[in-house]
Motif scaffolding. Sequence first.
Motif, PDB file in Angstrom:
ATOM      1  N   GLU A  19       0.826  -1.210   0.000  1.00 27.37           N
ATOM      2  CA  GLU A  19       0.000   0.000   0.000  1.00 27.37           C
ATOM      3  C   GLU A  19       0.864   1.266   0.000  1.00 27.37           C
ATOM      4  O   GLU A  19       0.362   2.366   0.243  1.00 27.37           O
ATOM      5  CB  GLU A  19      -0.954   0.001   1.206  1.00 27.37           C
ATOM      6  CG  GLU A  19      -1.972  -1.121   1.171  1.00 27.37           C
ATOM      7  CD  GLU A  19      -2.892  -1.059  -0.053  1.00 27.37           C
ATOM      8  OE1 GLU A  19      -3.212   0.060  -0.504  1.00 27.37           O
ATOM      9  OE2 GLU A  19      -3.269  -2.130  -0.561  1.00 27.37           O
ATOM     10  N   GLY A  20       2.163   1.120  -0.225  1.00 30.27           N
ATOM     11  CA  GLY A  20       3.033   2.289  -0.407  1.00 30.27           C
ATOM     12  C   GLY A  20       3.566   2.886   0.889  1.00 30.27           C
ATOM     13  O   GLY A  20       4.064   4.016   0.894  1.00 30.27           O
ATOM     14  N   ALA A  21       3.462   2.158   2.008  1.00 26.33           N
ATOM     15  CA  ALA A  21       4.046   2.640   3.271  1.00 26.33           C
ATOM     16  C   ALA A  21       5.053   1.605   3.766  1.00 26.33           C
ATOM     17  O   ALA A  21       5.298   0.597   3.087  1.00 26.33           O
ATOM     18  CB  ALA A  21       2.953   2.874   4.303  1.00 26.33           C
ATOM     19  N   SER A  22       5.655   1.848   4.929  1.00 30.69           N
ATOM     20  CA  SER A  22       6.628   0.894   5.483  1.00 30.69           C
ATOM     21  C   SER A  22       6.299   0.612   6.932  1.00 30.69           C
ATOM     22  O   SER A  22       5.740   1.467   7.619  1.00 30.69           O
ATOM     23  CB  SER A  22       8.044   1.482   5.476  1.00 30.69           C
ATOM     24  OG  SER A  22       8.447   1.795   4.194  1.00 30.69           O
ATOM     25  N   LEU A  23       6.684  -0.560   7.392  1.00 27.10           N
ATOM     26  CA  LEU A  23       6.546  -0.901   8.804  1.00 27.10           C
ATOM     27  C   LEU A  23       7.940  -1.208   9.324  1.00 27.10           C
ATOM     28  O   LEU A  23       8.564  -2.189   8.912  1.00 27.10           O
ATOM     29  CB  LEU A  23       5.629  -2.121   8.984  1.00 27.10           C
ATOM     30  CG  LEU A  23       5.341  -2.490  10.437  1.00 27.10           C
ATOM     31  CD1 LEU A  23       4.481  -1.418  11.105  1.00 27.10           C
ATOM     32  CD2 LEU A  23       4.637  -3.846  10.532  1.00 27.10           C
TER      33      LEU A  23
END
Length: 345
Positions: free
Chosen positions: A161-165
Amino acid sequence: MGRNGKAVTMSYETPGQGRPLTTALAEAAATAGYAPSVHNTQPWRWLVLPDTLELRIVRDRQLTATDPEGRLLAISCGAALHHARLALAAEGWTAVVERLPDPAQPDLLARLTGLDRSGADTDAMRMVQCMQVRHTDRRPVSDEPVPTAAIGEISRAVAAEGASLQILDSDQVMELAAAASHAGTIEARDPQLREELGYWTSRADGGTGLPPEVLPEQQPQTTVPGRDFGRTGTLPIGPGHDKAAVYGLLNGDEDEPDSWLRAGEALSALWLTATRLGVSVVPLSGVVEVPGTRQTLRQLLSGLGFPYLVVRLGIADPAHAGPPHTPRLPTEQVVDTSAVRDQRS
Ligand SMILES: Cc1cc2nc3c(=O)[nH]c(=O)nc-3n(C[C@H](O)[C@H](O)[C@H](O)COP(=O)(O)O)c2cc1C
């Protein structure tokens, strides 16, 4: 996660073929009502048009003291957007998503257009079932470690979804604990924040806010303190701790409404994937709300990204039944079908 804290086993129904598009759009918007939101504010409204679905902010339900920039509001709306996208895919529809499509209308967060029939997406169907059992369980997690493979799968869902964790190591968890404690102290001292929290935790009905049944009867023992809601609830908690919990920092490249919206889509993907894998999630946003501690989170990212939300991941204690579900607004208050009323079956 199922009520018994185990991974969810699914059965499927065939999606409704041949129903009018407007019905599918209205149902997807209604399904998005399951999405999590800060203080259960549900700050969104959907407009169903003949071949388009629009997502708008409801400013009346913004936390103006806690979240003046609208970061958590946009994250909440992004989670609802992701839920709607999945609900459409589960029914066999593909859509083009335009985020913040009109600079003149900043409260128009997204427009889903170009709807086309595709094959039913069984992964999406499974995620829709996860929406119905996902919930925030603020009690201590069990001592069972979160499987590495599950963390990998959850992180990939965020990246898609275009984010990072970023998963925090033990030193970083200690820094997070200090920051969360500091944020809690600052927020507890601020009368406006206290008043706002009091409002959202004392709504007897109406379908928004946090009822006592979902708030712990006492503060759980934790390394990283959870939000102090300023009042105890009635949710019984066991003696556990958060020792086996994993803390992750949801982050991305920009700190703008568009990236907050995408962060919310990533949060939904994270949480539904975790639910499918039997992993419990609790967001911790106090550290993001207070500018000083948000800066500390930025340092944990080595200045390479912007923090959106902290999440606690863990395996729920199998001895616990899940807490009751937090109420939601009636669909007619969040989904406006007046423009298509004659076209729906
Ligand atoms: C952006 C965001 C921030 C949140 N922050 C917190 C938090 O700091 N502490 C907490 O206990 N829950 C937090 N939550 C969880 C919400 O309170 C919860 O999603 C909402 O009450 C609905 O309940 P449900 O998740 O059980 O459906 C947050 C949720 C979102 C989407």
